[in-house]
Motif scaffolding. Sequence first.
Motif, PDB file in Angstrom:
ATOM      1  N   TYR A   1       0.728  -1.280  -0.261  1.00  0.00           N
ATOM      2  CA  TYR A   1       0.073   0.093  -0.002  1.00  0.00           C
ATOM      3  C   TYR A   1       0.949   1.273   0.151  1.00  0.00           C
ATOM      4  O   TYR A   1       0.669   2.074  -0.776  1.00  0.00           O
ATOM      5  N   ARG A   2       2.009   1.194   0.866  1.00  0.00           N
ATOM      6  CA  ARG A   2       2.864   2.421   0.931  1.00  0.00           C
ATOM      7  C   ARG A   2       3.895   2.485  -0.498  1.00  0.00           C
ATOM      8  O   ARG A   2       3.789   3.918  -0.728  1.00  0.00           O
ATOM      9  N   VAL A   3       3.977   1.297  -0.977  1.00  0.00           N
ATOM     10  CA  VAL A   3       4.627   1.622  -2.262  1.00  0.00           C
ATOM     11  C   VAL A   3       3.533   2.195  -3.385  1.00  0.00           C
ATOM     12  O   VAL A   3       3.882   3.291  -4.077  1.00  0.00           O
TER      13      VAL A   3
ATOM     14  N   GLN B   1       6.148   9.510  -6.511  1.00  0.00           N
ATOM     15  CA  GLN B   1       6.827  10.456  -6.176  1.00  0.00           C
ATOM     16  C   GLN B   1       8.127  10.334  -5.757  1.00  0.00           C
ATOM     17  O   GLN B   1       9.057  11.051  -6.130  1.00  0.00           O
ATOM     18  N   SER B   2       8.537   9.385  -5.120  1.00  0.00           N
ATOM     19  CA  SER B   2       9.816   9.092  -4.617  1.00  0.00           C
ATOM     20  C   SER B   2      10.045   7.485  -4.579  1.00  0.00           C
ATOM     21  O   SER B   2       9.180   6.647  -4.286  1.00  0.00           O
ATOM     22  N   ALA B   3      11.419   7.201  -4.565  1.00  0.00           N
ATOM     23  CA  ALA B   3      11.964   5.917  -4.410  1.00  0.00           C
ATOM     24  C   ALA B   3      11.610   5.347  -3.173  1.00  0.00           C
ATOM     25  O   ALA B   3      11.817   5.995  -2.283  1.00  0.00           O
ATOM     26  N   GLN B   4      10.929   4.122  -2.909  1.00  0.00           N
ATOM     27  CA  GLN B   4      10.462   3.595  -1.767  1.00  0.00           C
ATOM     28  C   GLN B   4      11.500   2.667  -1.386  1.00  0.00           C
ATOM     29  O   GLN B   4      11.457   1.472  -2.190  1.00  0.00           O
ATOM     30  N   PRO B   5      12.035   2.388   0.055  1.00  0.00           N
ATOM     31  CA  PRO B   5      12.852   1.119   0.315  1.00  0.00           C
ATOM     32  C   PRO B   5      11.990   0.027   0.262  1.00  0.00           C
ATOM     33  O   PRO B   5      10.905   0.076   0.983  1.00  0.00           O
ATOM     34  N   VAL B   6      12.202  -1.183  -0.112  1.00  0.00           N
ATOM     35  CA  VAL B   6      11.369  -2.526   0.015  1.00  0.00           C
ATOM     36  C   VAL B   6      12.306  -3.610   0.431  1.00  0.00           C
ATOM     37  O   VAL B   6      13.363  -3.566   0.336  1.00  0.00           O
ATOM     38  N   SER B   7      11.751  -4.510   1.253  1.00  0.00           N
ATOM     39  CA  SER B   7      12.336  -5.521   1.824  1.00  0.00           C
ATOM     40  C   SER B   7      12.968  -6.473   0.797  1.00  0.00           C
ATOM     41  O   SER B   7      12.764  -6.507  -0.460  1.00  0.00           O
TER      42      SER B   7
ATOM     43  N   ALA C   1       3.071   8.365 -13.507  1.00  0.00           N
ATOM     44  CA  ALA C   1       2.194   8.583 -12.615  1.00  0.00           C
ATOM     45  C   ALA C   1       1.040   7.773 -12.839  1.00  0.00           C
ATOM     46  O   ALA C   1       0.818   7.289 -13.782  1.00  0.00           O
ATOM     47  N   GLY C   2       0.390   7.374 -11.793  1.00  0.00           N
ATOM     48  CA  GLY C   2      -0.812   6.179 -11.658  1.00  0.00           C
ATOM     49  C   GLY C   2      -0.373   4.926 -11.877  1.00  0.00           C
ATOM     50  O   GLY C   2      -1.253   4.046 -11.825  1.00  0.00           O
ATOM     51  N   THR C   3       0.691   4.524 -11.875  1.00  0.00           N
ATOM     52  CA  THR C   3       1.055   3.063 -11.898  1.00  0.00           C
ATOM     53  C   THR C   3       0.966   2.413 -10.578  1.00  0.00           C
ATOM     54  O   THR C   3       1.192   3.212  -9.474  1.00  0.00           O
ATOM     55  N   ARG C   4       0.401   1.335 -10.522  1.00  0.00           N
ATOM     56  CA  ARG C   4       0.107   0.463  -9.191  1.00  0.00           C
ATOM     57  C   ARG C   4       0.759  -0.998  -9.485  1.00  0.00           C
ATOM     58  O   ARG C   4       0.456  -1.387 -10.398  1.00  0.00           O
ATOM     59  N   ILE C   5       0.932  -1.343  -8.166  1.00  0.00           N
ATOM     60  CA  ILE C   5       1.078  -3.119  -8.554  1.00  0.00           C
ATOM     61  C   ILE C   5       0.175  -3.674  -7.606  1.00  0.00           C
ATOM     62  O   ILE C   5      -0.554  -3.243  -6.635  1.00  0.00           O
ATOM     63  N   ASP C   6       0.105  -5.011  -7.906  1.00  0.00           N
ATOM     64  CA  ASP C   6      -0.797  -6.041  -7.134  1.00  0.00           C
ATOM     65  C   ASP C   6      -0.184  -7.402  -7.190  1.00  0.00           C
ATOM     66  O   ASP C   6       0.277  -7.757  -8.515  1.00  0.00           O
ATOM     67  N   LEU C   7       0.340  -8.052  -6.194  1.00  0.00           N
ATOM     68  CA  LEU C   7       1.111  -9.220  -6.300  1.00  0.00           C
ATOM     69  C   LEU C   7       0.108 -10.545  -6.280  1.00  0.00           C
ATOM     70  O   LEU C   7       0.442 -11.648  -5.956  1.00  0.00           O
ATOM     71  N   GLY C   8      -1.399 -10.105  -6.339  1.00  0.00           N
ATOM     72  CA  GLY C   8      -2.268 -11.251  -6.293  1.00  0.00           C
ATOM     73  C   GLY C   8      -2.061 -12.452  -7.141  1.00  0.00           C
ATOM     74  O   GLY C   8      -2.389 -13.410  -6.928  1.00  0.00           O
TER      75      GLY C   8
END
Length: 327
Positions: free
Chosen positions: A79-81, A87-93, A162-169
Amino acid sequence: MSWHHVTLIGLLLVSSPIRAQWLQTQWDVMGTRATLEFWQDSAAEFVDADTHPVTTAIKTEFSRINATYSPWVENSELYRVNANASQSAQPVSEEFQYLINTSGDYYRLTDGAFDITFASVGHLYDYRNGKAPDTEQLKQTLPSIGFDRIALHDGRVQFTVAGTRIDLGGIAKGHAIDRAVAILRQYGIAHAYISLGGDSFVLGDRRGRDWQVGIRHPRDAQAVAMRLPVANLAVSTSGDYERYFIRDGERIHHIINPGNGKSSHGLVSVTVIAARGIDADALSTSVFVMGTQKGLAMINAMPGVSAVLISAEGKVFYSDDLSPPSP
Ligand code: ADP
Ligand code: MG
C-alpha cells in the motif's frame, strides 16, 4: 442450470479416509481458505492440528504475508509503495524485491501477459459491487500499465509514470505456499498437503501412495476430468469463477489482460504443476491470459512444468508430457 451459475472447475483432493495420525485443519486468510493436512510421525503427541506448533507457524506466516502485500490493508508495504512510489523511491524488503524480480522474469517470459502493473487499471474493478472501468477510464489508465514502469535499484522501487500501481495477487499465494513448505520441512514433517485457495503443494507421498489431485470437469461439477498423481510438486489453478460478476452476458472477472485492461476470455481454467508454488501460481495466471496456443507452447518449452487448460467451450488441453485420460 445456466453456465454462469455453476462453479465450473476447481481443485479437488482425492484421498483415502483420514487415518489416526493424519492431522487436518482449515482457516480463512488472504481472502481465501487455507487447508493443511499432515502426517505426524511420533506417537500422537498432538491430537489435533490446531495445537501443533507447525500450524501456528504457518498461520503466522500467512498472516504476515497478507499484512505485508495486501493492496487493501492501509499500512501494508505494498500500500505504501502504491501510494508513494510515483513521487519518490521507496525502500522495500529483500522479500519484496524477490517478488518484484520474479514478476519481472515472468513479464519477460510471457511477453507481458503476466504484469503486476495490471493493477493500474485493476484497482478500478470492484467485483463484489459489480463495478468495472468505463472506456474513458481505460484510456486514462492503460498508459500506466507496463512492468518497465517499475525501477528497482539498490533496494528501492520507483514508478516512472504517474498512476502506476502494482498488485501481487497473481504470485503471492504461490510464494506463501513455498514458505509453508519450508516451515513444514523445518518441523520435520515429510508428508503433507497445504493449499491456499487455488494454490497447493503436496509434500512427500501419502505414505506409500501418491496423492491424487483431481481437476473437476467444467460440465459436471461431480466428475473428475483428470486425476494426476503428484508428490513434491506445486499445483495452481486459475479460474474465472473466483471473483466475477456478469454484465450484459459478459463474465467480468479478476484475471486481466494487461494489453486492454479487460478480463481475459477464451479459457475458463488453467492448472499448472511445477516444482515451486511461486512458479505454478505465476504460470497459471500467465497461461490464462496467453490462451491455449501461446500458453501451451510456453509450458511445453519448460522442463518439469505441466498444464491442463479448459476452454470456454469445455475443451480440455494438456501439455505434451501429460497423456489424456483413456476414453
Ligand atoms: P486466485 O487464486 O486469486 O484466483 P490467480 O492465480 O488466478 O489467483 O490470479 C488472479 C490474481 O492475479 C488476480 O486476483 C490479480 O490479483 C492478479 N492478476 C490478474 N491479472 C493479472 C496479470 N495479467 N498479471 C499478473 N497478475 C494478475
Ligand atoms: Mg496464479
